[in-house]
Design a protein around this motif. Structure first.
Motif, PDB file in Angstrom:
ATOM      1  N   SER A 481      13.074  40.578  18.585  1.00  0.00           N
ATOM      2  CA  SER A 481      12.226  39.668  17.834  1.00  0.00           C
ATOM      3  C   SER A 481      12.151  40.073  16.372  1.00  0.00           C
ATOM      4  N   ALA A 482      11.981  41.378  16.114  1.00  0.00           N
ATOM      5  CA  ALA A 482      11.891  41.837  14.725  1.00  0.00           C
ATOM      6  C   ALA A 482      13.219  41.670  14.004  1.00  0.00           C
ATOM      7  N   VAL A 483      14.325  42.013  14.667  1.00  0.00           N
ATOM      8  CA  VAL A 483      15.643  41.850  14.040  1.00  0.00           C
ATOM      9  C   VAL A 483      15.901  40.382  13.730  1.00  0.00           C
ATOM     10  N   ALA A 484      15.564  39.506  14.661  1.00  0.00           N
ATOM     11  CA  ALA A 484      15.786  38.081  14.430  1.00  0.00           C
ATOM     12  C   ALA A 484      14.922  37.558  13.287  1.00  0.00           C
ATOM     13  N   ALA A 485      13.700  38.092  13.145  1.00  0.00           N
ATOM     14  CA  ALA A 485      12.845  37.663  12.034  1.00  0.00           C
ATOM     15  C   ALA A 485      13.462  38.045  10.693  1.00  0.00           C
ATOM     16  N   VAL A 486      13.948  39.283  10.601  1.00  0.00           N
ATOM     17  CA  VAL A 486      14.615  39.717   9.364  1.00  0.00           C
ATOM     18  C   VAL A 486      15.868  38.886   9.134  1.00  0.00           C
ATOM     19  N   MET A 487      16.600  38.613  10.187  1.00  0.00           N
ATOM     20  CA  MET A 487      17.818  37.807  10.059  1.00  0.00           C
ATOM     21  C   MET A 487      17.511  36.420   9.519  1.00  0.00           C
ATOM     22  N   TRP A 710      14.685  34.758  -8.097  1.00  0.00           N
ATOM     23  CA  TRP A 710      14.034  36.050  -7.862  1.00  0.00           C
ATOM     24  C   TRP A 710      12.652  35.861  -7.237  1.00  0.00           C
ATOM     25  N   GLY A 711      12.081  34.674  -7.360  1.00  0.00           N
ATOM     26  CA  GLY A 711      10.871  34.376  -6.607  1.00  0.00           C
ATOM     27  C   GLY A 711      11.143  34.354  -5.112  1.00  0.00           C
ATOM     28  N   TRP A 712      12.313  33.800  -4.746  1.00  0.00           N
ATOM     29  CA  TRP A 712      12.721  33.852  -3.343  1.00  0.00           C
ATOM     30  C   TRP A 712      12.882  35.295  -2.881  1.00  0.00           C
ATOM     31  N   LEU A 713      13.397  36.148  -3.765  1.00  0.00           N
ATOM     32  CA  LEU A 713      13.543  37.554  -3.414  1.00  0.00           C
ATOM     33  C   LEU A 713      12.184  38.194  -3.166  1.00  0.00           C
ATOM     34  N   GLY A 714      11.184  37.826  -3.997  1.00  0.00           N
ATOM     35  CA  GLY A 714       9.840  38.353  -3.775  1.00  0.00           C
ATOM     36  C   GLY A 714       9.268  37.916  -2.440  1.00  0.00           C
ATOM     37  N   GLY A 715       9.455  36.627  -2.098  1.00  0.00           N
ATOM     38  CA  GLY A 715       8.996  36.168  -0.795  1.00  0.00           C
ATOM     39  C   GLY A 715       9.697  36.865   0.348  1.00  0.00           C
ATOM     40  N   ALA A 716      11.005  37.075   0.195  1.00  0.00           N
ATOM     41  CA  ALA A 716      11.756  37.794   1.230  1.00  0.00           C
ATOM     42  C   ALA A 716      11.272  39.229   1.348  1.00  0.00           C
ATOM     43  N   LEU A 717      10.919  39.842   0.207  1.00  0.00           N
ATOM     44  CA  LEU A 717      10.419  41.218   0.236  1.00  0.00           C
ATOM     45  C   LEU A 717       9.157  41.309   1.077  1.00  0.00           C
ATOM     46  N   VAL A 718       8.241  40.356   0.897  1.00  0.00           N
ATOM     47  CA  VAL A 718       6.990  40.382   1.659  1.00  0.00           C
ATOM     48  C   VAL A 718       7.266  40.210   3.148  1.00  0.00           C
ATOM     49  N   LEU A 719       8.095  39.214   3.492  1.00  0.00           N
ATOM     50  CA  LEU A 719       8.325  38.928   4.903  1.00  0.00           C
ATOM     51  C   LEU A 719       9.168  40.006   5.585  1.00  0.00           C
ATOM     52  N   VAL A 720      10.254  40.431   4.926  1.00  0.00           N
ATOM     53  CA  VAL A 720      11.136  41.420   5.558  1.00  0.00           C
ATOM     54  C   VAL A 720      10.440  42.761   5.680  1.00  0.00           C
ATOM     55  N   VAL A 721       9.877  43.248   4.577  1.00  0.00           N
ATOM     56  CA  VAL A 721       9.210  44.552   4.631  1.00  0.00           C
ATOM     57  C   VAL A 721       7.979  44.482   5.522  1.00  0.00           C
ATOM     58  N   GLY A 722       7.192  43.400   5.395  1.00  0.00           N
ATOM     59  CA  GLY A 722       6.010  43.275   6.240  1.00  0.00           C
ATOM     60  C   GLY A 722       6.362  43.177   7.703  1.00  0.00           C
ATOM     61  N   GLY A 723       7.334  42.336   8.038  1.00  0.00           N
ATOM     62  CA  GLY A 723       7.738  42.214   9.437  1.00  0.00           C
ATOM     63  C   GLY A 723       8.343  43.493   9.985  1.00  0.00           C
ATOM     64  N   THR A 724       9.166  44.166   9.157  1.00  0.00           N
ATOM     65  CA  THR A 724       9.779  45.422   9.616  1.00  0.00           C
ATOM     66  C   THR A 724       8.731  46.502   9.845  1.00  0.00           C
ATOM     67  N   LEU A 725       7.783  46.633   8.911  1.00  0.00           N
ATOM     68  CA  LEU A 725       6.740  47.651   9.089  1.00  0.00           C
ATOM     69  C   LEU A 725       5.867  47.341  10.294  1.00  0.00           C
TER      70      LEU A 725
END
Length: 833
Positions: A481-487, A710-725
């Motif tokens: 589930s976590a890998v798929a979310a990051v994907m 780069w705004g998309w990158l910021g959103g990805a940072l929140v979701l990827v890092v938040g979901g991974t943590l």
């Protein structure tokens, strides 16, 4: 008590008992709801409708008119306006008198001047509005916040300029103007504007637009100006904005069924992606919660609870947590959107009254509630299938993969790839996104197999990483589930990045000009030879030592001015150019060097063309058009030459060729390779000779890549890092027995941190790599509908490598470092002696 009420009560008690995990689930469910709700509210609040902006546009007047340049063909329609002008080889139009404008609007009309343009102040340009704010017709356009409204030789400024009453504003090349007031725009707090009744307006460097710049008027009319009156005013060269047009628009045309289908498919794809992301983010937390409650559920089953009862208990937890998260996130999103609107508007943009788009907001809330329940669906099915005897005996159930799922996932991926190939040929990108949903779902189904496959080399890793990977493989339901979310996040961001960057590169390649960058052009309008002689002499005096090349205009025997134009396709877009008329001096400037072959062709009476596609069989087809005379078509001999700049087009006609076609020529243009300084007074000095002069400087292509990338990158940072943590902390909690055993046999705290960080690296790294592949396919497919302008126009495909590396490499590194420095306390474990 009914089963539903009992399940909800158990869910509430369990959520309160495991407050940390419950808060984590609520964050995972509520974060997308909060972000989407906040964006919807912010967008609606910052969207100023035509009715809301009516007073700021018209004041107390009934209509605002802007005069277009001479030779402009203007046509306004309810769905927008179109206008065609030459490349600037005509002069500025002579302004209509106020009496003429009033006569066009009918008896009983009162007209006051109102012109929009720019002022040059030092090295910058500032918007300027030439109007008398003391007149009642301007009431409401700008609000006085300090001082008073300006009179002659005085100005008022907006707060963004930082000036106060009593200060001096010093326009370039003009006398200083005294600031007597500070005014505010009703909807644009970041506006930098100067207002006064007599301003030294400068010609804007950007492309002219009738709804932005130009001389004009405000009018109080006896009867409303409706859409039926617009064509006649357009023919007179006037761009119209009136209360009658905005308050009584014509019926909106019915959309075609195909448009409705596309809208429905696009909305459906977005809904699926949002639900999928929420489910994947919250799924691991529900899976861990199920393992913690496995014994409790087994006891309920041993006491007579059915499989349906167990499913209801787990689903009720998703309903309770999803409902609470959705409610809190919706309230916070609305508040954040309303509070952020004034702040964002001060950076740029508009702001209207606080508004909440309730229909989409409630739809997003319902979506979050459904997603929270769906996230608990898989654990609920697992709970119903567990063996109570195995659980009560303390044995962990074996994790078994369903052999048909990888094949089903692979089939979905192949179907999505095939649909993407077909969708790439469609003119709308919504079909590509719909195909991407198939690929995403297929990859989610395949992810457990990918985890098991990539976990095979774990035996070759060092001990901390080996423990991390093997634990991730052992708990595939949580890890997948976590890998798929990051994907999913990575694929979406990479696809958007490739599509947006390809569109930027296509716009950059599509940029074209009839003059090289750095060229200064001075055009004179209809004037006598004596006036032109004075204007030319003043130009030479203002530009000492700068070589000037002459340009000529064409006119017929009756004195009607003609523009000689041709059409050509540039980067797939049909472009209309005006051919210049000149000699070898102008040819040398256009080419940036001496070209003996082109010079010989020009001297021999042939056109020199810088657009190869415009020349066919050695001929250039021209259309001679005039506002007063009949149009004509000409086929003239031509040769192709190389221009000075890569993106430069255009054509140069010798005077003899034009005169052979029955026209006379007169010098009314001057060209020079010269960049004006910021404090130049050239425009002011030349307008003292005649107002019928236009100055333009070719600056070249100046747009930059979309910063929203780069705004998309910021959103990805929140979701990827938040979901991974989140997944990592759940894994750390699940690995307490293993970590306790490692600590008992002497493992250092740093080793235990590496074990946790290894989970983060594995989850984010695998998800990023799979997302890169899926996102690249979708991004390349998106590039075609986003960059093509016809069937024969090839697609532009450009990959922003820095952005892609930041997403695929940077985000996993950040997630790993965050997990490495996160403190993971290890509680004391009771061990039997």
């Amino acid at each position: 008590m009914s089963v539903v009420l009992a399940a909800l009560r158990l869910a509430r008690r369990n959520a309160w008992r495991s407050r940390g995990r419950s808060a984590l689930i609520m964050v995972m469910i509520g974060l997308p709801v909060l972000v989407i709700t906040g964006i919807l509210t912010l967008t609606e609040t910052m969207n100023v409708s035509l009715r809301e902006g009516l007073v700021a546009e018209l004041g107390a007047a009934d209509v605002r008119l802007v005069q277009t340049p001479e030779g402009t063909v203007l046509r306004q329609q309810p769905n927008g306006a179109t206008w065609n002008t030459g490349d600037g080889d005509g002069a500025a139009a002579s302004e209509l008198a106020a009496t003429e404008v009033a006569a066009l609007l009918g008896p009983g009309t009162r007209v006051i001047p109102l012109s929009a343009g720019v002022l040059r102040v030092g090295t910058e340009r500032v918007d300027a509005l030439e109007a008398d704010l003391r007149d009642p017709l301007t009431r409401g356009m700008l609000t006085l916040s300090e001082g008073r409204f300006p009179a002659a030789d005085e100005v008022a400024v907006t707060p963004a300029l930082g000036l106060r009453p009593g200060d001096l504003l010093r326009p370039s090349g003009a006398a200083p103007l005294k600031v007597v007031g500070v005014v505010e725009h009703p909807h644009r707090p970041s506006l930098r504007e100067v207002v006064g009744p007599d301003l030294p307006l400068a010609a804007p460097d950007d492309l002219w637009s009738p709804n932005m710049y130009g001389p004009g008027w405000l009018a109080d009319t006896a009867k409303p100006v409706s859409w039926s009156d617009v064509p006649a005013l357009n023919t007179a060269g006037l761009y119209v904005t009136s209360r009658g047009m905005l308050l009584d628009p014509p019926p909106t045309p019915v959309r075609s069924p195909g448009t409705d289908v596309q809208h429905a498919i696009g909305l459906g794809a977005m809904v699926i992606m949002v639900v999928l992301e929420i489910v994947l983010l919250a799924g691991p937390a529900f899976a861990v919660g199920l393992r913690r409650r496995r014994r409790e559920l087994a006891e309920i089953a041993a006491q007579g609870g059915s499989a349906g009862h167990l499913r209801a208990i787990v689903l009720a937890e998703g309903l309770v947590l999803g409902g609470a998260a959705t409610f809190v996130a919706t309230a916070l999103g609305i508040g954040a959107g309303v509070l952020a609107a004034p702040v964002v508007a001060r950076w740029g943009g508009q702001i209207g009254p606080a508004e909440v788009p309730w229909a989409p907001v409630l739809g997003v809330a319902a979506l979050g509630l459904v997603a929270g329940t769906v996230a608990a669906l898989v654990p609920a099915v697992q709970a119903a299938r567990q063996d109570p005897v195995t659980v009560l005996a303390g044995r962990a159930p074996a994790a078994a993969d369903r052999p048909g799922w990888p094949l089903a996932g692979a089939a979905l991926v192949l179907a999505g790839l095939g649909a993407t190939v077909v969708a790439r040929r469609q003119p709308d990108s919504v079909w590509v996104w719909a195909s991407a949903v198939l690929i995403m779902i297929g990859l989610v189904v395949v992810t457990p197999w990918l985890i098991r496959f990539t976990g095979r080399p774990a035996g070759r890793l060092r001990l901390p990483l080996r423990v991390s990977v093997r634990d991730a493989v052992r708990h595939r339901s949580r890890t997948a589930s976590a890998v798929a979310a990051v994907m999913a996040v990575t694929a979406t961001v990479v696809a958007m990045g490739i599509g947006a960057y390809s569109e930027y590169m296509d716009r950059r390649n599509a940029y074209t000009s009839a003059r090289p960058a750095g060229m200064l052009a001075i055009w004179g309008g209809t004037m006598s030879d004596a006036t032109w002689t004075k204007l030319r002499a003043e130009t030479a005096r203002q530009l000492p030592g700068v070589p000037l090349a002459s340009g000529y205009l064409a006119q017929d025997a009756k004195g009607h001015r003609y523009a000689l134009r041709y059409s050509v396709r540039w980067n797939g877009t049909r472009t209309r150019r005006t051919a210049a008329i000149g000699d070898q001096a102008l040819l040398r400037l256009l080419q940036g060097r001496d070209d003996p072959q082109a010079a010989a062709a020009l001297a021999g009476g042939k056109a020199v063309v810088f657009d190869p596609a415009a020349v066919r069989d050695g001929k250039l087809r021209l259309r001679a058009s005039s506002t007063g005379g009949p149009p004509r078509k000409l086929d003239v001999p031509a040769v192709v030459a190389t221009p000075s700049d890569e993106h430069q087009g255009g054509a140069l006609l010798p005077r003899a060729l034009v005169e052979q076609a029955g026209f006379s020529t007169a010098e009314r243009q001057l060209y020079a390779m010269h960049r004006l300084p910021a404090d130049t007074t050239l425009w002011r000095d030349l307008t003292q000779v005649t107002r019928r002069v236009t100055i333009a400087a070719e600056e070249g292509y100046r747009n930059v890549p979309d910063p929203g990338l780069w705004g998309w990158l910021g959103g990805a940072l929140v979701l990827v890092v938040g979901g991974t943590l989140a997944a990592t902390r759940l894994a750390a909690a699940d690995m307490r027995p293993e970590r306790a055993t490692m600590a008992a046999i002497g493992a250092q705290p740093g080793t235990l941190r590496v074990v946790v960080a290894g989970q983060a690296l594995y989850i984010s790294g695998l998800g990023a790599l799979v997302g890169l592949a899926a996102g690249t396919v979708t991004g390349v497919a998106l590039s075609r509908p986003m960059t093509t302008h016809g069937a024969s126009d090839p697609a532009t495909i450009a990959i922003p490598w820095a952005f892609v590396i930041a997403v695929v490499v940077g985000l996993p590194v950040v997630a790993t470092v965050a997990a490495l420095i996160t403190r993971t306390r290890l509680p004391l474990t009771r061990r039997p002696l």
